[in-house]
Write a protein that holds these residues in place. Structure first.
Motif, PDB file in Angstrom:
ATOM      1  N   LEU A  68      62.662  -1.996   9.060  1.00 10.69           N
ATOM      2  CA  LEU A  68      64.337  -0.610   9.819  1.00 10.69           C
ATOM      3  C   LEU A  68      65.284  -0.707   9.832  1.00 10.69           C
ATOM      4  CD1 LEU A  68      61.243   0.717  12.598  1.00 10.69           C
ATOM      5  CD2 LEU A  68      61.785   2.203  10.257  1.00 10.69           C
ATOM      6  N   VAL A  69      65.286  -1.680  10.613  1.00 12.51           N
ATOM      7  CA  VAL A  69      67.215  -2.566  10.598  1.00 12.51           C
ATOM      8  C   VAL A  69      68.024  -2.531   9.604  1.00 12.51           C
ATOM      9  CG1 VAL A  69      68.741  -4.843  11.291  1.00 12.51           C
ATOM     10  CG2 VAL A  69      66.562  -4.013  12.801  1.00 12.51           C
ATOM     11  N   SER A  70      66.802  -2.911   8.343  1.00 12.24           N
ATOM     12  CA  SER A  70      67.041  -3.317   6.915  1.00 12.24           C
ATOM     13  C   SER A  70      67.504  -2.229   6.002  1.00 12.24           C
ATOM     14  CB  SER A  70      66.814  -4.592   6.432  1.00 12.24           C
ATOM     15  OG  SER A  70      64.710  -4.730   6.073  1.00 12.24           O
ATOM     16  N   LEU A  71      67.357  -1.009   6.665  1.00 10.59           N
ATOM     17  CA  LEU A  71      66.303  -0.081   5.885  1.00 10.59           C
ATOM     18  C   LEU A  71      67.677   0.751   5.033  1.00 10.59           C
ATOM     19  CD1 LEU A  71      64.571   1.731   4.455  1.00 10.59           C
ATOM     20  CD2 LEU A  71      64.951   3.450   6.481  1.00 10.59           C
ATOM     21  N   PRO A  72      69.195   0.461   5.917  1.00 11.28           N
ATOM     22  CA  PRO A  72      70.267   0.607   5.294  1.00 11.28           C
ATOM     23  C   PRO A  72      70.558   0.189   3.898  1.00 11.28           C
ATOM     24  CG  PRO A  72      70.352   0.809   7.581  1.00 11.28           C
ATOM     25  CD  PRO A  72      68.953   0.302   7.287  1.00 11.28           C
ATOM     26  N   PHE A  73      70.275  -1.196   4.437  1.00 10.25           N
ATOM     27  CA  PHE A  73      71.214  -2.478   2.828  1.00 10.25           C
ATOM     28  C   PHE A  73      69.783  -2.228   2.020  1.00 10.25           C
ATOM     29  CE2 PHE A  73      72.355  -3.871   7.196  1.00 10.25           C
ATOM     30  CZ  PHE A  73      73.452  -3.892   7.266  1.00 10.25           C
ATOM     31  N   THR A  74      68.933  -1.892   2.474  1.00  6.54           N
ATOM     32  CA  THR A  74      67.657  -2.386   1.505  1.00  6.54           C
ATOM     33  C   THR A  74      67.981  -0.655   0.574  1.00  6.54           C
ATOM     34  OG1 THR A  74      65.903  -1.333   2.569  1.00  6.54           O
ATOM     35  CG2 THR A  74      66.286  -3.944   2.428  1.00  6.54           C
ATOM     36  N   ALA A  75      68.126   0.219   1.040  1.00  8.92           N
ATOM     37  CA  ALA A  75      68.441   1.594   0.635  1.00  8.92           C
ATOM     38  C   ALA A  75      68.976   1.280  -0.156  1.00  8.92           C
ATOM     39  CB  ALA A  75      68.371   2.286   1.377  1.00  8.92           C
ATOM     40  N   LEU A  76      70.531   1.096  -0.315  1.00 16.73           N
ATOM     41  CA  LEU A  76      71.709   0.305  -0.871  1.00 16.73           C
ATOM     42  C   LEU A  76      71.520  -0.193  -2.330  1.00 16.73           C
ATOM     43  CD1 LEU A  76      74.468   0.480   1.406  1.00 16.73           C
ATOM     44  CD2 LEU A  76      74.658   2.323   0.026  1.00 16.73           C
ATOM     45  N   GLY A  77      70.339  -1.136  -1.474  1.00 11.97           N
ATOM     46  CA  GLY A  77      69.908  -2.115  -3.059  1.00 11.97           C
ATOM     47  C   GLY A  77      68.995  -1.389  -3.646  1.00 11.97           C
ATOM     48  N   GLY A  78      68.375  -0.728  -3.689  1.00 10.56           N
ATOM     49  CA  GLY A  78      67.763   0.032  -3.819  1.00 10.56           C
ATOM     50  C   GLY A  78      66.247  -0.294  -4.211  1.00 10.56           C
ATOM     51  N   ASN A  79      66.047  -1.460  -3.401  1.00  9.30           N
ATOM     52  CA  ASN A  79      64.505  -2.155  -3.037  1.00  9.30           C
ATOM     53  C   ASN A  79      63.709  -2.381  -1.914  1.00  9.30           C
ATOM     54  OD1 ASN A  79      66.439  -3.426  -1.630  1.00  9.30           O
ATOM     55  ND2 ASN A  79      65.725  -5.655  -2.689  1.00  9.30           N
ATOM     56  N   VAL A  80      64.189  -1.043  -1.819  1.00 10.25           N
ATOM     57  CA  VAL A  80      62.830  -0.370  -0.641  1.00 10.25           C
ATOM     58  C   VAL A  80      61.510  -0.384  -0.448  1.00 10.25           C
ATOM     59  CG1 VAL A  80      62.576   1.173   1.558  1.00 10.25           C
ATOM     60  CG2 VAL A  80      64.924   2.031   0.641  1.00 10.25           C
ATOM     61  N   GLY A  81      61.216   0.415  -1.757  1.00  7.89           N
ATOM     62  CA  GLY A  81      59.875  -0.357  -2.057  1.00  7.89           C
ATOM     63  C   GLY A  81      59.142  -2.257  -1.617  1.00  7.89           C
ATOM     64  N   GLU A  82      60.244  -2.235  -1.970  1.00  6.78           N
ATOM     65  CA  GLU A  82      59.799  -4.008  -2.109  1.00  6.78           C
ATOM     66  C   GLU A  82      59.832  -5.016  -0.450  1.00  6.78           C
ATOM     67  OE1 GLU A  82      62.809  -5.527  -4.953  1.00  6.78           O
ATOM     68  OE2 GLU A  82      61.103  -4.879  -6.487  1.00  6.78           O
ATOM     69  N   ALA A  83      60.284  -4.471  -0.458  1.00  7.54           N
ATOM     70  CA  ALA A  83      60.990  -4.194   1.447  1.00  7.54           C
ATOM     71  C   ALA A  83      59.691  -3.847   1.994  1.00  7.54           C
ATOM     72  CB  ALA A  83      62.426  -4.155   2.246  1.00  7.54           C
TER      73      ALA A  83
END
Length: 111
Positions: A68-83
C-alpha cells in the motif's frame, strides 16, 4: 582432562558410526527416510503450525502494508501486479493454502 577428551572422542565416533547405516539407506533410493512427502511427520506439522504460519501471516500483513505504501510508485512504474504478487499473494499462499507440514516445493510435487 585427558579422560574428558577421550570420552568425548569416543562418544563422537560412536554417534557417527551409528548414523552411517541411515545415510547409506537414504542414498539408495534418493529419498530421505526421516521425511515422507505424502505424509509429513507430526513434528513438521507442529513446527509449521506454531512457528511458520504465524510468521507467514505476519509477513503477509507487513507485505500488504508495504504494498500500500509503494502503490503510487509501482503504479507509475507499471508493475502493480508484480508487486502485489511478491508482497501479498506469495506470502498469503504460503500461509493459507500450503498443506500443513509441507514446504512449497513439496506442495508442487503433490499436485
Amino acid at each position: 582432562m585427558n579422560l574428558f577428551r577421550s570420552t568425548a572422542a569416543a562418544l563422537a565416533l560412536t554417534t557417527a558410526a551409528m548414523a552411517l547405516p541411515l545415510q547409506a539407506w537414504a542414498g539408495q533410493d534418493g529419498t530421505d527416510p526421516m521425511y515422507n512427502v505424502e505424509a509429513p511427520r507430526a513434528f513438521s506439522m507442529v513446527g509449521d503450525l506454531v512457528v511458520a504460519r504465524p510468521l507467514l501471516i505476519g509477513a503477509t500483513l507487513v507485505g500488504t502494508a508495504a504494498f500500500l505504501v509503494s502503490l503510487p510508485f509501482t503504479a507509475l512504474g507499471g508493475n502493480v501486479g508484480e508487486a502485489a504478487d511478491a508482497l501479498v499473494v506469495e506470502p498469503g499462499r504460503e500461509a493459507f493454502v500450503r498443506c500443513l507440514g509441507c514446504s512449497s516445493t513439496q506442495q508442487q510435487q503433490m499436485r
